[in-house]
Scaffold this active site. Sequence first.
Site: not given
Length: 426
Positions: A259, A274, A348, A351, A389
């Site tokens: 990403r 991130r 987070e 999802s 994460r």
Amino acid sequence: MLDLKFIRQNPALVIEGARKKRITVDVDGLLAADSAARALQTEVDALRARQNALSKEVGKASPADRPRLIAEVNTFKAQLAELEGKYRDAQADVDARLLRIPNVPADEVPEGKDDSENVEVKRWGEPRKFDFTPRDHVALAEAQGWLEIERAARISGSRNYVLKGELSLLEGAVMRYALDVMVSRGFTPLSVPTLVRSAVMVGTGYFPGGEEQAYRTDSRDDLCLVGTAEVPVTALHQDEVLSLADLPVRYVALSSCYRREAGAAGRDTRGLYRVHQFQKVEQVVLDVADAQRSIEHHRAIVDNAEFVLQSLEIPYRIVNVCGGDLGAPQIQKYDIESWMPSRGGYGETHSASRFHEYQARRLNLRYRDAEGKVRFCHTLNNTVAASSRMLICILENHQNADGTVRVPKPLVSYLAGRETLGRPIA
């Protein structure tokens, strides 16, 4: 994408759904373009019929009339070719506009402008109260010699990292454990490409609109690095008609993910939260077009992720994602946010999304129902574990005062029996 017939019949509903998602749409422009394309199609059909009728007359005509009729047929051919070109351009305009229309969110999706207005629906576990000053994952990992950020930046730029020693082994253990959990729950494991054609990014709803977040090769290859295995897994059966007996299809894949994190300058710059590359285990479900069954699958894929987090003793909460944070393709999404002591809150980690037919229409992914009718599938997906994460959560929640890390019980066998990682540090 949405069914164009549905949009024609329910323009106000589509406009309201886009408003709830805070997405600007031009439904009127789409319908006007659609009307123009359909008018051109009517003209094409009429002209083709006249040409065909005249062609039949040529065969029956006398030698004297035949040259005139052939000339008329040729004139019709030229007119038809021009009109068909206009129709193709008009239909391409409709198709491009249609790709920009977001899915209509479920009634259960709360109002809200961004993730700050997501609604908590569940909480599990209590954040740990430390009797010592805890380290964040970067300080702990660097003290153990497990993490290289500066050297990784020299190799690949910012937001990259190298895992060393036991932390690299821990990453592998978490990913394999998550994969094994899903296989034990009836999911078929896949190893999939992480380079996909741009058309597949369109098919899964990431393009148009998400191009800035994707790493793309040059125009010679027209390939993109995926940000999630959802993309190749969901597209695996594109342009196919599945049999009813094959459904539901439940797949799980472990892949590298990439990403660009465009627009994230200055946000979460420290550590692994991130980053540009990580490992992820992703679950995907394909099934019949039944809203209630999709809701049941949605609950089940959330439960799968909860099982992993609970077994690893990581506190978390679940939020019902509000309209402004939902994104174009989803009907509804639940985010799982796991406790990260260094953030002083939840971050987070998962999802879980359901899409109804939105992705399947783009991918031409269908099945034949009990009556023999060909219909579009419903699709769903959810994270099982994302490496970077999850490592934050495990290191920070299970650290000891001496800088070592307790290994959650399910991971011990994946780490050759280690129950503790690292050495005591000052």
